[in-house]
Design a protein around this motif. Structure first.
Motif, mmCIF file in Angstrom:
data_model
loop_
_atom_site.group_PDB
_atom_site.id
_atom_site.type_symbol
_atom_site.label_atom_id
_atom_site.label_comp_id
_atom_site.label_asym_id
_atom_site.label_seq_id
_atom_site.Cartn_x
_atom_site.Cartn_y
_atom_site.Cartn_z
ATOM 1 N N HIS A 27 0.799 -1.133 0.112
ATOM 2 C CA HIS A 27 0.019 -0.059 0.008
ATOM 3 C C HIS A 27 0.860 1.165 0.172
ATOM 4 C CE1 HIS A 27 -2.956 2.958 1.296
ATOM 5 N NE2 HIS A 27 -2.325 3.425 2.262
ATOM 6 N N TYR A 28 1.878 1.386 0.771
ATOM 7 C CA TYR A 28 2.825 2.527 0.962
ATOM 8 C C TYR A 28 3.725 2.681 -0.201
ATOM 9 C CZ TYR A 28 0.806 3.372 5.672
ATOM 10 O OH TYR A 28 -0.223 3.837 6.369
ATOM 11 N N ALA A 29 4.164 1.635 -0.872
ATOM 12 C CA ALA A 29 4.857 1.477 -1.962
ATOM 13 C C ALA A 29 3.928 2.054 -3.144
ATOM 14 C CB ALA A 29 5.442 0.103 -2.237
ATOM 15 N N ARG A 30 2.953 1.565 -3.246
ATOM 16 C CA ARG A 30 2.023 2.335 -4.349
ATOM 17 C C ARG A 30 1.812 3.684 -4.268
ATOM 18 N NH1 ARG A 30 -2.282 -0.128 -7.279
ATOM 19 N NH2 ARG A 30 -0.798 -1.921 -7.403
ATOM 20 N N ARG A 31 1.706 4.133 -2.991
ATOM 21 C CA ARG A 31 1.405 5.621 -2.531
ATOM 22 C C ARG A 31 2.643 6.535 -2.954
ATOM 23 N NH1 ARG A 31 -1.659 7.038 2.777
ATOM 24 N NH2 ARG A 31 -1.457 8.969 1.841
ATOM 25 N N GLY A 32 3.871 5.885 -3.227
ATOM 26 C CA GLY A 32 5.201 6.518 -3.470
ATOM 27 C C GLY A 32 6.198 6.620 -2.404
ATOM 28 N N HIS A 33 5.861 6.010 -1.338
ATOM 29 C CA HIS A 33 6.925 5.830 -0.444
ATOM 30 C C HIS A 33 7.930 5.035 -0.596
ATOM 31 C CE1 HIS A 33 4.675 8.067 2.805
ATOM 32 N NE2 HIS A 33 3.567 7.544 2.323
ATOM 33 N N ARG A 34 9.055 5.030 -0.411
ATOM 34 C CA ARG A 34 10.151 4.189 -0.568
ATOM 35 C C ARG A 34 10.054 3.035 0.485
ATOM 36 N NH1 ARG A 34 15.695 6.127 -3.319
ATOM 37 N NH2 ARG A 34 15.642 3.883 -4.000
ATOM 38 N N VAL A 35 9.845 1.912 0.264
ATOM 39 C CA VAL A 35 9.740 0.962 1.527
ATOM 40 C C VAL A 35 10.948 0.005 1.297
ATOM 41 C CG1 VAL A 35 8.224 -0.573 2.264
ATOM 42 C CG2 VAL A 35 7.276 1.345 1.057
ATOM 43 N N TYR A 36 11.488 -0.117 2.382
ATOM 44 C CA TYR A 36 12.745 -0.980 2.393
ATOM 45 C C TYR A 36 12.365 -2.139 3.432
ATOM 46 C CZ TYR A 36 15.239 3.326 0.552
ATOM 47 O OH TYR A 36 15.591 4.142 -0.074
ATOM 48 N N GLU A 65 13.766 -15.906 -3.675
ATOM 49 C CA GLU A 65 12.327 -15.765 -3.331
ATOM 50 C C GLU A 65 11.908 -14.637 -2.843
ATOM 51 O OE1 GLU A 65 10.862 -20.659 -2.727
ATOM 52 O OE2 GLU A 65 11.577 -19.452 -0.854
ATOM 53 N N LEU A 66 12.872 -14.037 -1.758
ATOM 54 C CA LEU A 66 12.706 -12.811 -1.231
ATOM 55 C C LEU A 66 12.884 -11.669 -2.444
ATOM 56 C CD1 LEU A 66 11.991 -11.207 1.491
ATOM 57 C CD2 LEU A 66 14.338 -11.027 1.802
ATOM 58 N N GLU A 67 13.769 -11.558 -2.993
ATOM 59 C CA GLU A 67 13.744 -10.695 -4.087
ATOM 60 C C GLU A 67 12.532 -10.589 -5.111
ATOM 61 O OE1 GLU A 67 18.615 -11.033 -4.724
ATOM 62 O OE2 GLU A 67 17.321 -12.091 -5.918
ATOM 63 N N ALA A 68 12.070 -11.807 -5.227
ATOM 64 C CA ALA A 68 10.587 -11.759 -6.059
ATOM 65 C C ALA A 68 9.607 -11.235 -5.326
ATOM 66 C CB ALA A 68 10.378 -13.400 -6.429
ATOM 67 N N SER A 69 9.314 -11.570 -3.983
ATOM 68 C CA SER A 69 8.604 -11.016 -3.164
ATOM 69 C C SER A 69 8.491 -9.470 -2.934
ATOM 70 C CB SER A 69 8.454 -11.835 -1.812
ATOM 71 O OG SER A 69 7.614 -11.174 -0.818
ATOM 72 N N CYS A 70 9.722 -9.052 -2.664
ATOM 73 C CA CYS A 70 9.822 -7.603 -2.663
ATOM 74 C C CYS A 70 9.338 -7.133 -4.116
ATOM 75 C CB CYS A 70 11.221 -7.252 -2.534
ATOM 76 S SG CYS A 70 11.618 -7.633 -0.807
ATOM 77 N N GLN A 71 9.615 -7.589 -5.450
ATOM 78 C CA GLN A 71 9.143 -7.132 -6.579
ATOM 79 C C GLN A 71 7.768 -7.196 -6.750
ATOM 80 O OE1 GLN A 71 11.091 -9.076 -9.857
ATOM 81 N NE2 GLN A 71 10.543 -7.590 -11.297
ATOM 82 N N ALA A 72 7.312 -8.174 -6.335
ATOM 83 C CA ALA A 72 5.713 -8.325 -6.184
ATOM 84 C C ALA A 72 4.972 -7.237 -5.545
ATOM 85 C CB ALA A 72 5.129 -9.718 -5.711
ATOM 86 N N LEU A 73 5.677 -6.935 -4.380
ATOM 87 C CA LEU A 73 5.020 -5.940 -3.545
ATOM 88 C C LEU A 73 5.369 -4.495 -3.781
ATOM 89 C CD1 LEU A 73 5.661 -7.715 -0.115
ATOM 90 C CD2 LEU A 73 3.439 -7.461 -1.393
ATOM 91 N N GLY A 74 6.287 -4.377 -4.604
ATOM 92 C CA GLY A 74 6.639 -2.844 -5.123
ATOM 93 C C GLY A 74 7.620 -2.415 -4.064
ATOM 94 N N LEU A 75 8.285 -3.162 -3.429
ATOM 95 C CA LEU A 75 9.444 -2.776 -2.336
ATOM 96 C C LEU A 75 10.732 -2.318 -3.167
ATOM 97 C CD1 LEU A 75 8.762 -5.114 0.616
ATOM 98 C CD2 LEU A 75 7.241 -3.058 -0.416
ATOM 99 N N GLU A 76 11.632 -1.785 -2.129
ATOM 100 C CA GLU A 76 13.148 -1.725 -2.831
ATOM 101 C C GLU A 76 13.603 -3.123 -2.724
ATOM 102 O OE1 GLU A 76 14.393 1.281 -3.889
ATOM 103 O OE2 GLU A 76 12.512 1.821 -3.789
ATOM 104 N N PRO A 77 14.798 -3.363 -3.285
ATOM 105 C CA PRO A 77 15.658 -4.820 -3.265
ATOM 106 C C PRO A 77 15.798 -4.937 -1.738
ATOM 107 C CG PRO A 77 16.427 -3.538 -4.993
ATOM 108 C CD PRO A 77 15.430 -2.449 -4.408
ATOM 109 N N PRO A 78 15.665 -6.114 -1.490
ATOM 110 C CA PRO A 78 15.867 -6.496 0.053
ATOM 111 C C PRO A 78 17.328 -6.182 0.415
ATOM 112 C CG PRO A 78 15.823 -8.718 -1.227
ATOM 113 C CD PRO A 78 15.521 -7.429 -1.910
#
Length: 271
Positions: A27-36, A65-78
């Motif tokens: 949600h916050y990644a979609r709103r434009g926050h950088r989520v780490y 798997e974690l890299e794929a999860s972060c990508q799916a959620l729109g997060l920065e790389p882990p």
């Protein structure tokens, strides 16, 4: 538009982010926050739950798997803190000097504080005081992240709020009854490992982000294959799990400013 303040979530293993916080982070990644997402280990001690997979190095596999999860959620790389998965119960790696369970707690705190200094998150998220279900690595990360929140107060831009990912006692009981949580919540008292409703600071409705959250869960196939199959066993089971996944709840672990109302409307309410 001005840059929105970042969020830093700190967990112990790949997959810790998916079920309890995936929708909120998306949600916050979609709103434009950088989520780490900072992960203490690469999940080296994970048990392979999908016999169809051929995994030679569990740490490497779960990192992917974690890299794929972060990508799916729109997060920065882990980001990784550099420790090894301790395992738990009879598999606890008591003699591994690099296992998180054996790490110097002040050192773990210092690594997290260094990330806070670099990334300058306004919101910090981690495990609750029980580590969800008592995993020793979760408990270490809870303690170290909580300590880092308070010891980072001298930084130029310290985090303003610390949130713990929690579930209510009612939800804990429902998870046990559903049969989906037998491997982690079996035998645990819902009134100890869950929290009362009046403890909740934020209740996030993440129904709109279920596709991203579900993609993140499916990315962790090596750990969740059995649970994914159980979730898809029937339309009734699917509806039950969708209901559970659609709400994520947080307790307040610390704040550097006033709280405008209780409960808060979202993580940034009043900031």
């Amino acid at each position: 538009m001005a840059d929105l303040p970042p969020i830093l979530a700190v967990f112990a293993h790949p997959d810790d982010e998916a079920f309890p916080t995936g929708g909120t982070l998306a949600h916050y990644a979609r709103r434009g926050h950088r989520v780490y997402l900072a992960c203490a280990t690469r999940g080296e001690a994970g048990q392979l739950k999908d016999p169809a997979l051929v995994v030679e190095d569990m740490g490497v596999w779960r990192t992917q798997e974690l890299e794929a999860s972060c990508q799916a959620l729109g997060l920065e790389p882990p980001l990784f803190l550099g420790y090894r998965d301790s395992g738990r119960s009879e598999r606890l790696r008591r003699d591994d000097p690099l296992a998180l369970h054996n790490a110097d707690l002040w050192e773990v705190e210092a690594r997290i504080r260094a990330l806070i200094a670099e990334l300058q998150p306004q919101i910090l998220i981690t495990f609750d005081p029980h580590g969800g279900y008592g995993h020793p690595d979760h408990l270490v990360i809870h303690r170290a992240t909580t300590a880092a929140f308070f010891s980072s107060g001298h930084l130029p831009k310290p985090p303003q709020r610390l949130f713990y990912s929690v579930f209510t006692s009612e939800r804990a009981a429902a998870m046990q009854q559903s049969g989906q949580a037998h491997s982690i919540l079996g035998g645990l008292d819902p009134q100890v490992f869950g929290v009362a409703e009046n403890t909740l600071a934020v209740r996030m409705n993440v129904q709109a982000y279920l596709p991203q959250k579900w993609a993140a869960i499916q990315a962790h196939r090596s750990q969740f294959a059995d649970r994914i199959a159980a979730m898809n066993a029937s339309s009734q089971q699917q509806a039950l799990m969708e209901q559970m996944l659609a709400v994520e709840t947080f307790a307040l672990g610390g704040t550097r400013g006033p709280i405008p109302r209780w409960p808060l409307q979202d993580l940034f309410d009043g900031l």
